[in-house]
Write an enzyme that holds these catalytic residues in place. Sequence first.
Site, PDB file in Angstrom:
ATOM      1  N   ASP A  71     108.496 -79.015  11.611  1.00 47.61           N
ATOM      2  CA  ASP A  71     107.075 -78.953  11.233  1.00 47.61           C
ATOM      3  C   ASP A  71     106.899 -78.295   9.863  1.00 47.61           C
ATOM      4  O   ASP A  71     106.066 -78.727   9.051  1.00 47.61           O
ATOM      5  CB  ASP A  71     106.296 -78.154  12.291  1.00 47.61           C
ATOM      6  CG  ASP A  71     104.828 -78.557  12.362  1.00 47.61           C
ATOM      7  OD1 ASP A  71     104.328 -79.167  11.412  1.00 47.61           O
ATOM      8  OD2 ASP A  71     104.184 -78.243  13.376  1.00 47.61           O
ATOM      9  N   HIS A  85      99.018 -73.515  15.463  1.00 52.90           N
ATOM     10  CA  HIS A  85      99.006 -73.309  14.017  1.00 52.90           C
ATOM     11  C   HIS A  85      98.095 -72.125  13.702  1.00 52.90           C
ATOM     12  O   HIS A  85      97.188 -71.806  14.452  1.00 52.90           O
ATOM     13  CB  HIS A  85      98.516 -74.572  13.301  1.00 52.90           C
ATOM     14  CG  HIS A  85      99.578 -75.625  13.181  1.00 52.90           C
ATOM     15  ND1 HIS A  85      99.965 -76.156  11.976  1.00 52.90           N
ATOM     16  CD2 HIS A  85     100.345 -76.240  14.107  1.00 52.90           C
ATOM     17  CE1 HIS A  85     100.920 -77.053  12.176  1.00 52.90           C
ATOM     18  NE2 HIS A  85     101.171 -77.131  13.465  1.00 52.90           N
ATOM     19  N   CYS A 116      99.136 -75.972   4.603  1.00 55.84           N
ATOM     20  CA  CYS A 116      98.326 -77.176   4.705  1.00 55.84           C
ATOM     21  C   CYS A 116      97.715 -77.422   3.332  1.00 55.84           C
ATOM     22  O   CYS A 116      97.026 -76.561   2.806  1.00 55.84           O
ATOM     23  CB  CYS A 116      97.239 -76.969   5.755  1.00 55.84           C
ATOM     24  SG  CYS A 116      96.097 -78.352   5.858  1.00 55.84           S
ATOM     25  N   ASN A 150     102.514 -73.276  10.967  1.00 54.56           N
ATOM     26  CA  ASN A 150     102.635 -72.825  12.349  1.00 54.56           C
ATOM     27  C   ASN A 150     102.433 -71.316  12.394  1.00 54.56           C
ATOM     28  O   ASN A 150     102.421 -70.654  11.372  1.00 54.56           O
ATOM     29  CB  ASN A 150     104.041 -73.155  12.871  1.00 54.56           C
ATOM     30  CG  ASN A 150     104.261 -74.641  12.940  1.00 54.56           C
ATOM     31  OD1 ASN A 150     104.840 -75.213  12.032  1.00 54.56           O
ATOM     32  ND2 ASN A 150     103.778 -75.262  13.983  1.00 54.56           N
TER      33      ASN A 150
HETATM   34 ZN    ZN Z   1     102.399 -78.701  14.135  1.00 49.53          ZN
END
Ligand code: ZN
Length: 316
Positions: A15, A213, A244, A253
Amino acid sequence: MGVSKVLISEVGPRDGLQNCGSVMPFQEKMRWIRALASAGLREIEVGSFVSPKVLPQMADTADVVVEARKIDGLEIAVLVPNLKGAELAVKAGAAKITLPLSVSETHSLRNIRQTHDQVIAQAVAIVAMLKDLPVGQRPYFEGSLSTAFGCTIEGPIPERQILRLAERLLDAGCDEIGLSDTTGYGDPHSVRHLIRAVRGVIGDDKVTGVHLHNTRGLGLANALAAYDEGISTFDSSLGGLGGCPTAPGASGNIVTEDLVFMFESMGIDTGVDLDALIACREILAGAMPEEELYGFVPRAGLPLGFKGAPVPVAVE
Ligand code: ZN
């Protein structure tokens, strides 16, 4: 009340890295994964079997799985978007595969270009493929409800729809259903509520893990709420890697270091050595210098006299 021991599933190599602008070289990735395992992490999601054209960061996932299998006692988890990915995961020898089903159909179409029906059909096909394998070679199969706490395109998703999709994944033959706050929209109340609601439909033992997250700073509060509901597996990433692009300053996360610290402070065993874990950040910072690493505990240091949770004594 929660359990005395939790499993931290490190998802940074999947991730985290998939949200990074550059590609972490294979050797660095392996150095990082080995260090994470030596720090005591027992499950690591090492990559995903998606098209390398879409996610070049994940192009070496098969090699990473093969190499990571040499690490003693480590459960190798991977993400797969379809049957083809699951076949590659099995071939490489992954112990756990996760199929994401975004409860927002718009997100599902954008993310893996599949409708809900198509994802369920993939789940059915994956289960049929797994059933043909000898029991010892069959990976654990999780269906994960992503955007479960809201979607950046559709907003809140009707609970009826979420519960129905949980049932359909279980009917397809998934071993368990995970809840993912892909967008960081969850809060402690909604986390508690959804865990209870999904468990009410498919059973307590079918919901044991959450993927949270920290986009809006509620990651640890949400993890604690999930823990209080009896959740025992928590996804997180070292340094909150990933972030992000549309939410500057927001980590990806929940930060593994802070999550481990919270549990260990509360006397809940994670099996992780915090000093060794924090030292893993150097490998990451060296390999991905342009990425911002988050986390309060690594910056503030451990409290004087901090001991962490007592290590449980094995009963003969
Ligand atoms: Zn994720």
